[in-house]
Scaffold this motif. Sequence first.
Motif, PDB file in Angstrom:
ATOM      1  N   ALA A   1       0.685  -1.183   0.065  1.00  0.00           N
ATOM      2  CA  ALA A   1      -0.024   0.404  -0.059  1.00  0.00           C
ATOM      3  C   ALA A   1       1.129   1.097   0.079  1.00  0.00           C
ATOM      4  N   PRO A   2       0.450   2.122  -0.294  1.00  0.00           N
ATOM      5  CA  PRO A   2       1.503   3.515  -0.562  1.00  0.00           C
ATOM      6  C   PRO A   2       1.739   4.043   0.878  1.00  0.00           C
ATOM      7  N   ALA A   3       2.392   5.102   0.817  1.00  0.00           N
ATOM      8  CA  ALA A   3       1.978   5.456   1.747  1.00  0.00           C
ATOM      9  C   ALA A   3       1.549   6.938   2.065  1.00  0.00           C
ATOM     10  N   THR A   4       0.417   6.980   3.609  1.00  0.00           N
ATOM     11  CA  THR A   4      -0.370   7.814   3.946  1.00  0.00           C
ATOM     12  C   THR A   4      -0.203   8.909   4.247  1.00  0.00           C
ATOM     13  N   ASN A   5       0.764   9.110   4.070  1.00  0.00           N
ATOM     14  CA  ASN A   5       1.085  10.633   4.257  1.00  0.00           C
ATOM     15  C   ASN A   5       1.540  11.609   5.581  1.00  0.00           C
TER      16      ASN A   5
ATOM     17  N   PHE B   1     -23.662  -3.706  -7.307  1.00  0.00           N
ATOM     18  CA  PHE B   1     -22.645  -2.857  -6.837  1.00  0.00           C
ATOM     19  C   PHE B   1     -22.747  -3.189  -4.832  1.00  0.00           C
ATOM     20  N   ALA B   2     -23.338  -4.402  -4.620  1.00  0.00           N
ATOM     21  CA  ALA B   2     -23.653  -4.754  -3.413  1.00  0.00           C
ATOM     22  C   ALA B   2     -22.477  -6.786  -3.326  1.00  0.00           C
ATOM     23  N   SER B   3     -22.882  -6.252  -4.682  1.00  0.00           N
ATOM     24  CA  SER B   3     -22.347  -8.306  -4.384  1.00  0.00           C
ATOM     25  C   SER B   3     -20.927  -7.614  -5.700  1.00  0.00           C
ATOM     26  N   LEU B   4     -20.120  -6.407  -5.363  1.00  0.00           N
ATOM     27  CA  LEU B   4     -19.307  -6.171  -6.528  1.00  0.00           C
ATOM     28  C   LEU B   4     -17.511  -6.539  -6.156  1.00  0.00           C
ATOM     29  N   THR B   5     -16.970  -7.294  -7.027  1.00  0.00           N
ATOM     30  CA  THR B   5     -15.596  -7.910  -7.334  1.00  0.00           C
ATOM     31  C   THR B   5     -14.490  -6.563  -8.104  1.00  0.00           C
ATOM     32  N   TYR B   6     -14.191  -5.632  -7.054  1.00  0.00           N
ATOM     33  CA  TYR B   6     -13.455  -4.572  -7.758  1.00  0.00           C
ATOM     34  C   TYR B   6     -11.923  -5.621  -8.933  1.00  0.00           C
ATOM     35  N   VAL B   7     -12.530  -5.520 -10.296  1.00  0.00           N
ATOM     36  CA  VAL B   7     -11.059  -5.881 -11.151  1.00  0.00           C
ATOM     37  C   VAL B   7     -10.183  -5.038 -11.200  1.00  0.00           C
TER      38      VAL B   7
ATOM     39  N   ALA C   1     -13.269   2.143 -14.459  1.00  0.00           N
ATOM     40  CA  ALA C   1     -12.888   1.198 -14.031  1.00  0.00           C
ATOM     41  C   ALA C   1     -13.933  -0.112 -13.606  1.00  0.00           C
ATOM     42  N   ALA C   2     -12.962  -1.148 -13.596  1.00  0.00           N
ATOM     43  CA  ALA C   2     -13.601  -2.253 -14.129  1.00  0.00           C
ATOM     44  C   ALA C   2     -14.403  -3.249 -12.773  1.00  0.00           C
ATOM     45  N   ILE C   3     -15.074  -3.643 -12.780  1.00  0.00           N
ATOM     46  CA  ILE C   3     -15.693  -4.341 -12.168  1.00  0.00           C
ATOM     47  C   ILE C   3     -16.401  -5.826 -11.822  1.00  0.00           C
ATOM     48  N   GLN C   4     -16.555  -6.798 -11.410  1.00  0.00           N
ATOM     49  CA  GLN C   4     -17.235  -8.116 -11.630  1.00  0.00           C
ATOM     50  C   GLN C   4     -18.493  -8.152 -10.229  1.00  0.00           C
ATOM     51  N   SER C   5     -19.914  -8.293 -11.011  1.00  0.00           N
ATOM     52  CA  SER C   5     -20.685  -8.430 -10.227  1.00  0.00           C
ATOM     53  C   SER C   5     -21.187 -10.525 -10.875  1.00  0.00           C
TER      54      SER C   5
ATOM     55  N   LEU D   1      -8.932   3.106  -4.827  1.00  0.00           N
ATOM     56  CA  LEU D   1      -9.780   2.561  -5.053  1.00  0.00           C
ATOM     57  C   LEU D   1     -10.358   1.606  -4.908  1.00  0.00           C
ATOM     58  N   GLU D   2      -9.495   0.562  -4.816  1.00  0.00           N
ATOM     59  CA  GLU D   2      -9.464  -0.969  -4.427  1.00  0.00           C
ATOM     60  C   GLU D   2      -9.711  -0.984  -3.154  1.00  0.00           C
ATOM     61  N   HIS D   3      -9.172  -0.552  -2.625  1.00  0.00           N
ATOM     62  CA  HIS D   3      -9.319  -0.990  -0.726  1.00  0.00           C
ATOM     63  C   HIS D   3     -10.155   0.327  -0.143  1.00  0.00           C
ATOM     64  N   VAL D   4     -10.718   1.466  -1.040  1.00  0.00           N
ATOM     65  CA  VAL D   4     -11.722   2.076   0.249  1.00  0.00           C
ATOM     66  C   VAL D   4     -12.714   2.350  -0.654  1.00  0.00           C
ATOM     67  N   LEU D   5     -12.861   3.145  -1.734  1.00  0.00           N
ATOM     68  CA  LEU D   5     -13.402   3.232  -2.148  1.00  0.00           C
ATOM     69  C   LEU D   5     -14.842   2.333  -3.488  1.00  0.00           C
ATOM     70  N   PHE D   6     -14.642   1.395  -3.733  1.00  0.00           N
ATOM     71  CA  PHE D   6     -14.872   0.316  -4.105  1.00  0.00           C
ATOM     72  C   PHE D   6     -15.574  -0.441  -2.730  1.00  0.00           C
ATOM     73  N   LEU D   7     -15.129  -0.614  -1.343  1.00  0.00           N
ATOM     74  CA  LEU D   7     -14.877  -1.472  -0.069  1.00  0.00           C
ATOM     75  C   LEU D   7     -16.835  -0.421  -0.235  1.00  0.00           C
ATOM     76  N   ALA D   8     -16.590   0.844   0.225  1.00  0.00           N
ATOM     77  CA  ALA D   8     -16.709   1.448   0.519  1.00  0.00           C
ATOM     78  C   ALA D   8     -18.638   1.235  -0.534  1.00  0.00           C
ATOM     79  N   PHE D   9     -18.466   1.434  -1.711  1.00  0.00           N
ATOM     80  CA  PHE D   9     -19.372   1.342  -2.123  1.00  0.00           C
ATOM     81  C   PHE D   9     -20.564   0.245  -2.166  1.00  0.00           C
ATOM     82  N   ARG D  10     -19.207  -1.290  -2.275  1.00  0.00           N
ATOM     83  CA  ARG D  10     -20.501  -2.468  -1.314  1.00  0.00           C
ATOM     84  C   ARG D  10     -20.713  -2.291  -0.418  1.00  0.00           C
TER      85      ARG D  10
END
Length: 739
Positions: A436-440, A478-484, A494-498, A701-710
């Motif tokens: 994971a990138p630095a959190t500044n 969105f409730a069953s998405l998997t971030y691609v 961005a690409a997602i799978q459901s 996007l992968e570890h914060v936003l799309f998890l929150a969307f889901r």
Amino acid sequence: MADEMEIQTGSPRGVKRTAEALDQDVVNKIAAGEIIVAPMHALKEMLENSVDAGSTAIEVLVKDGGLKLLQITDNGHGIEKDDLPILCERFTTSKLKDFEDLMSIGTYGFRGEALASISHIAHLRVTTRTATSSCAWQAHYADGKLSPAKPGQSADPKPCAGRLGTQITVEDLFYNIPNRRRAFRSPSEEYAKILDVITRYAVHRQGVAFSVKKHGESGAGFSVAAAATKIDRIKQAYGGGVAKELMQFETEDAKWGFKASGYATNANYSVKRTTLLLFINNRSVESSAVKKAIEQTYQMFLPKGGHPFVYLCLDIEPSRVDVNVHPTKREVHFLNEDEIIDLVCINIRENLAKVDTSRTFKTQTLLPGVTPMTPMNGRAGAIAETPPGDESGASRRTSTTKKPYENNLVRTDSKMRKITSMLPPTLRTGDSQDEAPATNGVRYSTTDREPVPVRLSSVKNLRAEVREAMHNGLTEVFASLTYVGLVDSHRRLAAIQSGVKLYLVDYGLVSNEFFYQVGLTDFGNFGLIQLQPAPELRELLDMAAQYEIETDPDCAGLDKDHVVQKVHDQIMSKRQMLSEYFSLEISKDGLVEAIPLLLKGYVPCMAKLPTFLLRLGPSVDWTQEEGCFRTFLRELASFYVPEQLPPRSSRHNPKPKPDSADTEMDDALVDQGDTVEGNRGQEDRVDQAVEKRGKELEHVLEHVLFLAFRSRIVATQGMLKGVIEVANLKGLYRVFERC
């Protein structure tokens, strides 16, 4: 004729009666019908009384599903002889005296209605002995009072032989309510319900031995020793298949005054129906909200139609719980229900993610034509039963096994390999999977501030607008998405799978709607992003106004100083409201000390802050409450939307003319150094900064936003234009079938 009609008509159906008090016997039978609905409810009441009595061993005997006989024997402290005459009177209890005692009640029973209700609808016998008594005492009850064992005998308790503790025998349950007795389907069904009650308490009450058996049978239907552990109890009650896939979870929060612990199955276990053992302050209760939230948590880990086993024990401060809301104590109400459930589900999700890497799949390779994905209907021993060389039997079993269509299978890679890992190195946008990138240097701190309840009708109306615009199908996607993976950071795709479908998502549009909904959900309770040192509001507005005048031809003729002053005065006049509702902290001196925090783990692009503040002047409707909240939250959501990054092909070209406020980040990065046109070193620094921001964005996007969307987005009709289906496994199979 009129007289004849009156004679034929007769008296009207509705007859007004004089109001009078019901007979006490009628009142008692009505109350008994509310509390004792079935044999399982009678058992639950008596079981809880036995546990309250400090019992370490409880035995249950059942005949005809509890309708003919229901007997419970414990080794608790027993009942004093002097208390036996009033034992079955209504509202007779030693567990509370004042109504305020309910605020800290720690026992199961407290109303004193259980035995009273049973005595009105069954023949009740109590045999009890205390530690100080030389013998046991036996008493019979009918309609809440002592009754003789046989006609002509005395109704007083009689001495008899008996061991320490209490034995309560209930015979002929509902003998005087024939319509309810006829409503029960079968004794075996009622016995199964009784067994469910006992196994629940057997799992929860560690240190207490439980056993239950049918009348006339020598062996127990279920038993567990007092020394058994939680996992042993679950194994005994629900089978070894559940016990071997259990994971332990635990969380607490002093702010909401609760502590949660329990066991839940991991992703290797899946059944057709959820089994939830929920105990709140040691009470076995039901909660559709908790069950639904847990099922949604497991959606991303289990196959479609799969459900988990969860044992959850919630300890909540008694002052926050209302136990007196249901006659059978099946439900309780407690404060901050949504927040507590959310924290529990987050903890379960984190534990599931930890063990998800060790997911196993059952396969069968002994028979020809059987693939690893072929279900064996749980008959693991079917192959061993075939004698060696009996190929005919093997072929018969193979032919009866249904093989699922492969175009309906959702592939799961145990190593979670990404599509982007298959691309050539030159096309990869960065590797954010391993590191994971630095959190500044971002650090989070908690506050003791109590959440503010929102009762504003304007906010409720805005929330209702979102619910009315909900699109059910897209919400399920969105409730069953998997971030691609990230497709294009410039066009924000961005690409997602459901399921078996692949979608291309405009995450800029989705983020805008998501943060607007977060603004409505957390209205008045936002976190804070503190700015140190705090910039001056006027300088930020001046910077944004200068940028607009230089880049937008329509703004070229505006008086910058006049615009800045007008917006500055508008914001300063509303700063108390902005602080209270939106956590936008501006000091009396005009310093922007803090901005609202909408999502933990994500910080918006600070280069967009000047434009956000400037747009609060002309773009927010300050004249009415509902319009103000709607427009402000829309601007706040736009500020939080991830910025567009420049196309990769143009990163070494001269800077193009920006077409949106999102490209301000590039200008800010360039203006920080020496702005010498054509300076190769400056271009390299800009490229490095953009490249670094690109990697941070991928991780977010992968570890914060799309998890929150889901977990919490409500997809609306307006989001349909931002989601495109690009591949469907079923459709691809049809194409290949034609080839």
